[in-house]
Structure formats: structure tokens, C-alpha cells
Design a protein around this motif. Structure first.
Motif, PDB file in Angstrom:
ATOM      1  N   GLN A  36     -64.436  -1.730 -82.267  1.00  0.00           N
ATOM      2  CA  GLN A  36     -64.695  -0.721 -83.298  1.00  0.00           C
ATOM      3  C   GLN A  36     -66.128  -0.201 -83.272  1.00  0.00           C
ATOM      4  O   GLN A  36     -66.523   0.557 -84.164  1.00  0.00           O
ATOM      5  N   TYR A  37     -66.886  -0.594 -82.245  1.00  0.00           N
ATOM      6  CA  TYR A  37     -68.317  -0.274 -82.241  1.00  0.00           C
ATOM      7  C   TYR A  37     -68.574   1.239 -82.267  1.00  0.00           C
ATOM      8  O   TYR A  37     -69.400   1.718 -83.045  1.00  0.00           O
ATOM      9  N   GLU A  40     -68.051   2.735 -85.591  1.00  0.00           N
ATOM     10  CA  GLU A  40     -69.020   2.265 -86.582  1.00  0.00           C
ATOM     11  C   GLU A  40     -70.355   3.003 -86.487  1.00  0.00           C
ATOM     12  O   GLU A  40     -70.995   3.273 -87.502  1.00  0.00           O
TER      13      GLU A  40
END
Length: 232
Positions: A36-37, A40
Motif C-alpha cells: 500500500q506504499y 499512502e
């Protein structure tokens, strides 16, 4: 308002700080962040101008290129395919590189020529402090927001210098300690929680690290009250 601010500051100062994570714990942090980096950080990078800084920095890349701490491959679409002949992207986190590999495939499949990665792209799990490459192997070495994450940032810079050709270039975009005292205090106060959350030591003295390295700085610019460093 002043009373409320005072209460908030007092509460923050009185909060117990967690212990700094170990190297293995930080590795787990990067592994867990990987899926999910991009979601984010993408919004904040765009609104703060970080994406524009990435594009500007990567426009200077040419020849045989190594990117250290490439993470999820956030720079992939910014490399000029007309000047970059080979690209090796490395990272210590296999999970991050898996995301990058998927991104390479997606970019290859799209038709937009300006966002195509270079024709030759190699992915490699590497330790920035012990790069598995010969001396003078690359024309350009890139690192974006890696010095804040390395266990041994000084050694990483030495390795970049070793692997870069004498007439080559090292391109850096980094997080570091602010010149603004209140923000510098905040970075250091919040450091344990920030490292636990992102694996990033955001208060490192980037200029001191550079001064102690074999690299010669041609250009250094700061943004965001000195917390972002653009370096060639």
C-alpha cells in the motif's frame, strides 16, 4: 487557542516514546508497507512538489544507471529512455521490488511513449552498504529517500562513489534534519514513532554525511524548511 496549543504540546512532550526498532524490525516494516506504499505517499508527494523534484532529478540520468533503494519503483516512469541505456533498480526489500516488477510490466504494456521505462531494466535485491557491483560500473547512480532508511548511510555513499565512473554522476533526493529549530525539535522528538511507522530516520544530517563521503557536490538545494535535499 494558546491554552489549547499549550495543552497539546505538553501532552506530546509527556508521552512515553517507544524504543527505536532493530534492523530486522525495520526490514519487516518495509515488507509490510510495500503493498500500500504508493497509495499512502502519492497524494502528499504530489501536493508537496516531491513528484516534480523526482522528475527534474531523473531527467539528468544517462547511460548505464543504478538506482539504490528503489523501493516500489516510484521513479520508473521518469527515466528518459532516450538517454538511459540500461537501468538496474535495487532494494533490500524483496516485497518492495515485487511491486516495482509489476510496475515495469504495466509500463511496458501501456502505449504512452513518454512514460516507457528504459529498454533494459534489471531488478536486484541489494544491500546499499555492500553493493554487489564492480568499481566504475555505472554512469549514473540514483538514490531517492534512501539515506534516511539505510542502516549505514555513510557506507552506502562510499559504495555509490565506488560503483560510479570517474566522469559519472550521483543523483540524490533525500529527507534530512531541518534548519528551522522548532521543526528540527519536532523531527527529533517524534523520531521513534516515525521510525516505527515508516522505517525512516528523518532527522539525519545529510550535509554532514556528504561532507564525510568521497562525493563532490555540484548542486544542493533545500525545500520544505530544509527537510528535503536535492543533490547532484
Amino acid at each position: 487557542a494558546l491554552y489549547a496549543a499549550g495543552v497539546c504540546i505538553t501532552y506530546e512532550v509527556m508521552q512515553k516514546q517507544p524504543a527505536l526498532p532493530s534492523a530486522s524490525q525495520r526490514c519487516c516494516t518495509f515488507q509490510n508497507l510495500a503493498p500500500q506504499y504508493d497509495k499512502e505517499v502519492d497524494s502528499s508527494e504530489r501536493s508537496s512538489g516531491i513528484i516534480a523534484m523526482r522528475k527534474e532529478l531523473l531527467s539528468c540520468a544517462s547511460g548505464r544507471v543504478l538506482e539504490v533503494a528503489a523501493g516500489t519503483g516510484r521513479n520508473l516512469s521518469f527515466y528518459p529512455s532516450e538517454t538511459v541505456s540500461e537501468l538496474t533498480i535495487g532494494d533490500y526489500s524483496e516485497s518492495m521490488l515485487q511491486v516495482a516488477a509489476l510496475k515495469v510490466a504495466q509500463l511496458r504494456a501501456q502505449s504512452h511513449p513518454t512514460e516507457q521505462p528504459p529498454s533494459s531494466v534489471t531488478l536486484a535485491v541489494v544491500d546499499a552498504a555492500k553493493l554487489p557491483f564492480a568499481e566504475n560500473m555505472f554512469d549514473t547512480i540514483v538514490d531517492t529517500f534512501g539515506l534516511c532508511s539505510f542502516e549505514e548511510p555513510g557506507k552506502a555513499l562510499e559504495e555509490m562513489a565506488r560503483c560510479c565512473r570517474p566522469d559519472g554522476q550521483v543523483l540524490l533526493l533525500e529527507h534530512g534534519v531541518s534548519w528551522f529549530p522548532p521543526l528540527r525539535w519536532w523531527q527529533r522528538h517524534r523520531l521513534p514513532r516515525h521510525v516505527q511507522r515508516f522505517g525512516c530516520y528523518w532527522d539525519r544530517d545529510i550535509q554532514q554525511l556528504l561532507a564525510e563521503s568521497p562525493l563532490e557536490v555540484v548542486e544542493l538545494r533545500k525545500a520544505h524548511l530544509g527537510t528535503t535535499y536535492y543533490i547532484r
